[in-house]
Design a protein around this motif. Structure first.
Motif, PDB file in Angstrom:
ATOM      1  N   VAL A  80       0.843  -1.204   0.000  1.00 11.53           N
ATOM      2  CA  VAL A  80       0.000   0.000   0.000  1.00 11.53           C
ATOM      3  C   VAL A  80       0.877   1.253   0.000  1.00 11.53           C
ATOM      4  N   SER A  81       1.758   1.348   0.989  1.00 10.93           N
ATOM      5  CA  SER A  81       2.597   2.555   1.093  1.00 10.93           C
ATOM      6  C   SER A  81       3.575   2.654  -0.076  1.00 10.93           C
ATOM      7  N   ALA A  82       4.106   1.503  -0.511  1.00  7.28           N
ATOM      8  CA  ALA A  82       5.075   1.541  -1.620  1.00  7.28           C
ATOM      9  C   ALA A  82       4.413   2.065  -2.892  1.00  7.28           C
ATOM     10  N   VAL A  84       1.697   4.015  -3.032  1.00  2.43           N
ATOM     11  CA  VAL A  84       1.377   5.440  -2.824  1.00  2.43           C
ATOM     12  C   VAL A  84       2.626   6.283  -3.078  1.00  2.43           C
ATOM     13  N   GLN A  85       3.754   5.794  -2.559  1.00  3.28           N
ATOM     14  CA  GLN A  85       5.031   6.497  -2.767  1.00  3.28           C
ATOM     15  C   GLN A  85       5.363   6.589  -4.263  1.00  3.28           C
ATOM     16  N   MET A  86       5.152   5.493  -4.985  1.00  2.00           N
ATOM     17  CA  MET A  86       5.414   5.465  -6.441  1.00  2.00           C
ATOM     18  C   MET A  86       4.552   6.490  -7.159  1.00  2.00           C
ATOM     19  N   LEU A  87       3.306   6.574  -6.728  1.00  2.00           N
ATOM     20  CA  LEU A  87       2.378   7.509  -7.370  1.00  2.00           C
ATOM     21  C   LEU A  87       2.790   8.957  -7.117  1.00  2.00           C
ATOM     22  N   LEU A  88       3.192   9.233  -5.870  1.00  2.00           N
ATOM     23  CA  LEU A  88       3.623  10.609  -5.541  1.00  2.00           C
ATOM     24  C   LEU A  88       4.838  10.992  -6.376  1.00  2.00           C
ATOM     25  N   LYS A  89       5.734  10.028  -6.551  1.00  2.00           N
ATOM     26  CA  LYS A  89       6.934  10.287  -7.351  1.00  2.00           C
ATOM     27  C   LYS A  89       6.541  10.582  -8.803  1.00  2.00           C
ATOM     28  N   HIS A  90       5.659   9.749  -9.336  1.00  2.00           N
ATOM     29  CA  HIS A  90       5.203   9.919 -10.717  1.00  2.00           C
ATOM     30  C   HIS A  90       4.567  11.301 -10.916  1.00  2.00           C
ATOM     31  N   LEU A  91       3.832  11.751  -9.902  1.00  2.00           N
ATOM     32  CA  LEU A  91       3.136  13.047 -10.018  1.00  2.00           C
ATOM     33  C   LEU A  91       4.043  14.223  -9.650  1.00  2.00           C
ATOM     34  N   ASN A  92       5.275  13.896  -9.289  1.00  2.00           N
ATOM     35  CA  ASN A  92       6.181  14.955  -8.839  1.00  2.00           C
ATOM     36  C   ASN A  92       5.644  15.667  -7.596  1.00  2.00           C
ATOM     37  N   ARG A  93       5.014  14.887  -6.708  1.00  2.00           N
ATOM     38  CA  ARG A  93       4.421  15.462  -5.497  1.00  2.00           C
ATOM     39  C   ARG A  93       5.067  14.850  -4.245  1.00  2.00           C
ATOM     40  N   GLU A  94       6.394  14.704  -4.308  1.00  2.00           N
ATOM     41  CA  GLU A  94       7.057  14.104  -3.139  1.00  2.00           C
ATOM     42  C   GLU A  94       7.143  15.077  -1.964  1.00  2.00           C
ATOM     43  N   ASP A  95       6.645  16.299  -2.191  1.00  2.00           N
ATOM     44  CA  ASP A  95       6.515  17.248  -1.087  1.00  2.00           C
ATOM     45  C   ASP A  95       5.375  16.852  -0.153  1.00  2.00           C
ATOM     46  N   VAL A 120      -5.391  -1.173  -4.047  1.00  2.00           N
ATOM     47  CA  VAL A 120      -6.364  -0.327  -4.750  1.00  2.00           C
ATOM     48  C   VAL A 120      -6.939   0.716  -3.787  1.00  2.00           C
ATOM     49  N   ALA A 121      -7.222   0.302  -2.548  1.00  2.00           N
ATOM     50  CA  ALA A 121      -7.749   1.271  -1.568  1.00  2.00           C
ATOM     51  C   ALA A 121      -6.728   2.393  -1.348  1.00  2.00           C
ATOM     52  N   GLY A 122      -5.454   2.042  -1.246  1.00  2.00           N
ATOM     53  CA  GLY A 122      -4.411   3.046  -1.013  1.00  2.00           C
ATOM     54  C   GLY A 122      -4.258   3.998  -2.192  1.00  2.00           C
ATOM     55  N   LEU A 123      -4.267   3.437  -3.404  1.00  2.00           N
ATOM     56  CA  LEU A 123      -4.089   4.285  -4.595  1.00  2.00           C
ATOM     57  C   LEU A 123      -5.307   5.174  -4.826  1.00  2.00           C
ATOM     58  N   PHE A 124      -6.500   4.616  -4.607  1.00  2.00           N
ATOM     59  CA  PHE A 124      -7.714   5.417  -4.763  1.00  2.00           C
ATOM     60  C   PHE A 124      -7.710   6.540  -3.727  1.00  2.00           C
ATOM     61  N   ALA A 125      -7.260   6.203  -2.509  1.00  2.00           N
ATOM     62  CA  ALA A 125      -7.251   7.206  -1.429  1.00  2.00           C
ATOM     63  C   ALA A 125      -6.307   8.370  -1.758  1.00  2.00           C
ATOM     64  N   ILE A 126      -5.088   8.075  -2.186  1.00  2.00           N
ATOM     65  CA  ILE A 126      -4.146   9.184  -2.458  1.00  2.00           C
ATOM     66  C   ILE A 126      -4.642  10.016  -3.639  1.00  2.00           C
ATOM     67  N   ASN A 127      -5.269   9.354  -4.614  1.00  2.00           N
ATOM     68  CA  ASN A 127      -5.789  10.092  -5.767  1.00  2.00           C
ATOM     69  C   ASN A 127      -6.938  11.023  -5.352  1.00  2.00           C
ATOM     70  N   LYS A 145       1.938  -2.936 -10.103  1.00  2.00           N
ATOM     71  CA  LYS A 145       3.263  -2.942  -9.436  1.00  2.00           C
ATOM     72  C   LYS A 145       3.133  -3.509  -8.024  1.00  2.00           C
ATOM     73  N   GLY A 146       2.018  -3.165  -7.368  1.00  2.00           N
ATOM     74  CA  GLY A 146       1.764  -3.673  -6.016  1.00  2.00           C
ATOM     75  C   GLY A 146       1.666  -5.185  -6.019  1.00  2.00           C
ATOM     76  N   GLU A 147       0.995  -5.754  -7.032  1.00  2.00           N
ATOM     77  CA  GLU A 147       0.883  -7.211  -7.134  1.00  2.00           C
ATOM     78  C   GLU A 147       2.257  -7.845  -7.322  1.00  2.00           C
ATOM     79  N   GLU A 148       3.074  -7.162  -8.101  1.00  2.00           N
ATOM     80  CA  GLU A 148       4.428  -7.678  -8.344  1.00  2.00           C
ATOM     81  C   GLU A 148       5.199  -7.732  -7.023  1.00  2.00           C
ATOM     82  N   LEU A 149       5.018  -6.681  -6.234  1.00  2.00           N
ATOM     83  CA  LEU A 149       5.692  -6.622  -4.939  1.00  2.00           C
ATOM     84  C   LEU A 149       5.158  -7.720  -4.001  1.00  2.00           C
TER      85      LEU A 149
END
Ligand code: HSE
Length: 325
Positions: A80-82, A84-95, A120-127, A145-149
């Motif tokens: 979940v956290s990994a 969310v972190q990937m998504l923030l990086k992709h969006l350039n929102r690591e702030d 999915v709950a984590g990604l939907f939540a951050i979005n 990617k989460g499934e791969e992990l």
């Protein structure tokens, strides 16, 4: 990637939020004959994520409940956290800084898409928190990617239905193309989780990587039959197509009382019966709710008579996917 039947408007900026509470549904993957390409979302069970902004940049996992201490709290290791972190990086929102609580309401290693529902709950939540910068289609590769992990392979047949709801077909992985399949009006699922552990990673390793052409022909016929049956609401065709000559014979040995459970389900009026995802959960389709309840009850009772505890569910197909609570 393309979701063929349902287009969302591209990421229209919405208001950012400070806190969201999200539910994402469990899923039944494979639907017997469609290994790695077919799946559906259930109304219950499912997982919940509570996500709150914090002043410090980064993703923090505050607590996990319902996992018996089995999941890592390390944000780099938890799917979940990994993600969310990937998504923030992709969006350039690591702030952005967020704190996450994950509440699991379904067993891990059950074959009900446990890791997929959490991711999915984590990604939907951050979005949602960020004002929906991405569409659901754009969230899908992150969920894979989460499934791969979680299990070493980024299959989409749990995360796609959990994210989009309904019944989904992964028409192809490269390029990624997901098709939404219509859900017949009176289709219900009986789902039973016998309390034995079957990790997806192990259940994937035991499958043969080469198949005989004659088996492939049977499998193609069944997949095409199942999809046609779903499109035409032809319950007889749906049932006759729920046969797997490739994966089930290998995996069934990991599931106690598998063939007896099938017999029980069919005698109670199931259209068809099989393994949910990589097991040990099993599921059956029925064409009405009372029959689905009966099937679940009888399988649970059968397992009990053999000294095996289980959880039973009866569910329509969840058409919505994740939602804010
Ligand atoms: N298609 C995947 C498998 C689903 O059968 O391994 C895992 O839940």
């Amino acid at each position: 990637m393309e979701l063929t039947t349902e287009k969302e408007p591209a990421g229209k900026a919405r208001k950012e939020k400070d806190r969201v509470h999200v539910f994402a549904p469990a899923t039944v993957a494979n639907l017997v004959c469609g290994f790695d390409i077919l799946g559906l979302a259930l109304d219950e069970p499912g997982d919940e994520v509570i996500m709150e902004r914090s002043d410090r940049p980064g993703v923090k996992l505050l607590k996990i409940t319902g996992d018996d201490g089995r999941l890592p709290l390390d944000p780099a290791k938890n799917t979940v956290s990994a993600c969310v972190q990937m998504l923030l990086k992709h969006l350039n929102r690591e702030d952005v800084g967020v704190e996450i609580e994950l509440h699991k309401h379904m067993p891990i290693g059950s074959g009900l898409g446990s890791s997929a529902a959490s991711t999915v709950a984590g990604l939907f939540a951050i979005n949602q928190l960020l004002g929906q910068p991405l569409t659901k289609q754009e969230l899908l590769p992150f969920a894979m990617k989460g499934e791969e992990l979680a299990c070493g392979h980024g299959h989409a047949d749990n995360v796609a239905p959990s994210l989009f709801g309904g019944i989904t077909l992964i028409k192809s992985y490269e390029p990624l193309e997901v098709v939404s399949i219509p859900v017949p009006k009176s289709l219900y699922c009986s789902v039973v989780f016998p309390h034995v552990d079957v990790p997806t990673r192990a259940a994937r390793q035991m499958i043969r990587s080469k198949i005989e052409l004659k088996d492939a022909v049977v499998q193609w016929g069944n997949i095409a039959g199942l999809v046609s049956g779903l499109f035409m609401s032809d319950y007889g065709l749906i049932g006759r197509s729920m046969q797997d000559v490739l994966i089930e014979p290998v995996r069934a040995i990991l599931i106690p009382e598998f063939y007896e459970m099938r017999q029980t389900a069919m005698a109670a009026g199931a259209l068809g019966f099989g393994i949910s995802g990589s097991g040990p959960s099993v599921f059956a389709f029925a064409d009405n709710h009372p029959t689905a309840s009966d099937i679940t009850r009888q399988i649970v009772q059968h397992l009990q008579s053999k000294g095996i505890d289980s959880n039973g569910y009866v569910s329509a197909v969840n058409q919505q996917g994740p939602r804010e609570l």
